[in-house]
Design an enzyme around this catalytic site. Structure first.
Site, mmCIF file in Angstrom:
data_model
loop_
_atom_site.group_PDB
_atom_site.id
_atom_site.type_symbol
_atom_site.label_atom_id
_atom_site.label_comp_id
_atom_site.label_asym_id
_atom_site.label_seq_id
_atom_site.Cartn_x
_atom_site.Cartn_y
_atom_site.Cartn_z
ATOM 1 N N LYS A 154 21.253 -17.856 20.869
ATOM 2 C CA LYS A 154 22.501 -17.208 21.290
ATOM 3 C C LYS A 154 22.265 -15.706 21.463
ATOM 4 C CE LYS A 154 25.903 -20.114 18.879
ATOM 5 N NZ LYS A 154 26.660 -20.555 20.069
ATOM 6 N N ARG A 191 27.422 -31.740 18.600
ATOM 7 C CA ARG A 191 27.654 -33.114 19.058
ATOM 8 C C ARG A 191 26.572 -34.068 18.572
ATOM 9 N NH1 ARG A 191 27.819 -31.064 25.128
ATOM 10 N NH2 ARG A 191 28.557 -29.252 23.959
#
Ligand code: BES
Ligand code: MG
Ligand code: ZN
Length: 489
Positions: free
Chosen positions: A266, A340
């Site tokens: 990130k 996920r």
């Protein structure tokens, strides 16, 4: 903060009463001497009962009531449970600011709002508003003042207050866990907290660690966890207090104790906020604590996959193909779409192992959810209308807001992979919250399921609407919502 009930107030350092807009009365105040009454009249004229306004009236030293505080509730037709919760929180913060040892709030009479409900909101609002994350400050904040609620006492009221205290304490417990910094809260730390609450509260706690995780096929949790020296854990809390054959409700929460993005690193800006990527898991642990303290007559299972998503020589990579607990394979195209993967394992484990009547999951899953709905409403995706209706009902009572997004085959098609059963990202930035949910949908068969994307609501961000009972930091979103749902099953 201790909470007491009294029928009428004789002695207090701060007596608080609510005032509706366009009204000349303090709700439930009762008889008072003429001199004080005329000062109150003047003060009401000044503040006009405007929502959130607080006016303090100091009384003479000799008076057994040292101060009166008028708290504006706004217009009667706009009055909601949240108004009382939020204004009570403001009152409590004012009492702390004044360094009081105790304060009193007069519950609004039943012709204004349901007494059981308003008393519960007074407790929730004032307790939650006084929470402060000061674990790591050398100078601790002041002790919370005790609260006396002025209301006519009954068994129902006593019980409502007890329940509200448990619920507020669990939300506070969740905030406290979620606020912990990533160096002090690893997957192992969370597992230890789960064990501690299960010792005190007749919960059963199982923790699955390596190498068992890998051996038993938890390919998502293992892959995401392999890059950190803080090893992954699958935390399971079992609460069985319903009929023996009754299928449980399974709650699943994402607990990434820090999300760097992994190899798909990130950007640095606000990366510190990714300590909150464990909020979903903290919510589940908090709910399980409350469920056992409330002694709910149901079966509830909490499942918390916990990892740290780090870049390094051992990390999983873009291009990897992994096998999930469901047996399906997933092509990794972005290691930052890690939530996920760990949720997929936990969802299929929950469905296979417990055959639940419903599964609800909580996850700070996508930045796209903040783009779609902002920071005051959680995204909801589901395969079952009846269940979403129940969540909407609970949402309207708790003011933990949700909004449903669609999930049809077209979205599921967007995560098709050339080389595996699915890929862990959608197509570009299109419908990011839904394609993430589509990935989760592929991990359960046919159990009624609701997914709550709490990326925008799990902690206070720059666009978060200010609320007294959600001070800066983690909000514990989902705890009050799901406890309400479970209590109304
Ligand atoms: N934990 C983040 C989502 C997130 C980001 C929550 C910012 C709250 C604030 C999640 O793991 C993530 O990184 N998601 C990616 C998915 C993308 C790579 C498909 C995202 O949202 O950018
Ligand atoms: Mg990520
Ligand atoms: Zn994440």
């Amino acid at each position: 903060m201790k909470i007491r009930i009294e029928n009428s107030k004789k002695k207090t350092s701060l007596l608080c009463g609510f005032v509706l807009e366009n009204s000349t009365k303090v709700l439930g105040l009762g008889k008072i001497d003429a001199k004080t009454a005329s000062i109150i009249d003047q003060s009401i004229k000044d503040m006009e009962g405007k929502l959130g306004k607080l006016n303090i009236i100091p009384l003479s030293e000799k008076n057994s009531i040292q101060r009166i505080l008028l708290a504006g509730l706004g217009k009667k037709e706009d009055l909601t449970r949240d108004t009382i919760r939020a204004v009570s929180g403001k009152i409590a913060q004012k009492a702390r600011e004044l360094k009081l040892k105790e304060f009193s709030i007069i519950a609004p009479p039943s012709f204004v709002t349901d007494t059981i409900s308003s008393v519960s909101q007074i407790v929730e609002g004032s307790k939650m508003a006084l929470y402060k994350f000061d674990n790591f400050k050398s100078e601790k904040s002041e002790e919370s003042p005790d609260l006396t609620i002025i209301v006519s006492k009954s068994n129902k009221i006593v019980k409502a207050i007890k329940n509200a205290e448990i619920i507020a304490n669990s939300a506070i417990f969740t905030k406290g866990l979620a606020n912990l910094p990533p160096n002090e809260c690893t997957p192992n730390t969370l597992a230890n907290f789960a064990k501690i609450i299960s010792k005190n509260n007749k919960l059963k706690c199982k923790v699955i660690s390596e190498p068992e995780l890998k051996k038993r096929g938890f390919g998502g949790i293992s892959a995401v966890g392999q890059g950190s020296k803080n090893r992954p854990k699958l935390i399971v809390l079992e609460y069985n207090n319903g009929p023996r054959n009754e299928k449980p409700i399974v709650l699943v929460g994402k607990a990434v104790t820090f999300d760097t993005g992994g190899i798909s690193l990130k950007p640095g800006d606000k990366m510190d906020e990714m300590k909150f990527d464990k909020c979903g898991g903290c919510t589940v642990i908090g709910i399980m604590k409350a469920v056992s303290e409330l002694k709910l007559p149901t079966n509830v299972i909490g499942i918390v996959p916990s990892v740290e998503n780090m870049p390094g020589g051992e990390s999983y990579r873009p291009g990897d193909i992994i096998k999930l607990y469901s047996g399906k394979t997933a092509e990794i195209l972005n290691t930052d779409a890690e939530g996920r993967l760990i949720l997929a394992d936990a969802l299929s484990y929950g469905e296979k192992f417990y055959s639940p009547k419903a599964i609800i999951d909580f996850a700070t899953l996508t930045g796209a959810c903040i783009v779609a709905l902002g920071t005051n409403v959680a995204g909801m995706v589901s395969n079952n209308e009846k269940l979403t209706k129940k969540i909407y009902d609970a949402s309207s009572r708790t003011t933990e807001e949700v909004w449903e997004l669609p999930l049809n085959q077209d979205y599921i098609d967007m995560i098709k992979s050339e080389v595996a059963d699915m890929k862990n990202v959608g197509i570009g930035r299109s419908a990011g919250t839904i394609t993430a949910a589509a990935f989760l949908r592929n991990s359960i068969e046919n159990t009624p399921w609701v997914h709550l994307d709490i990326a925008g609501v799990a902690w206070t961000q720059t666009s978060t609407k200010e609320k007294s009972y959600n001070p800066k930091g983690a909000t514990g979103f989902g705890v009050r919502l799901i406890l309400d749902y479970l209590q109304n099953l």
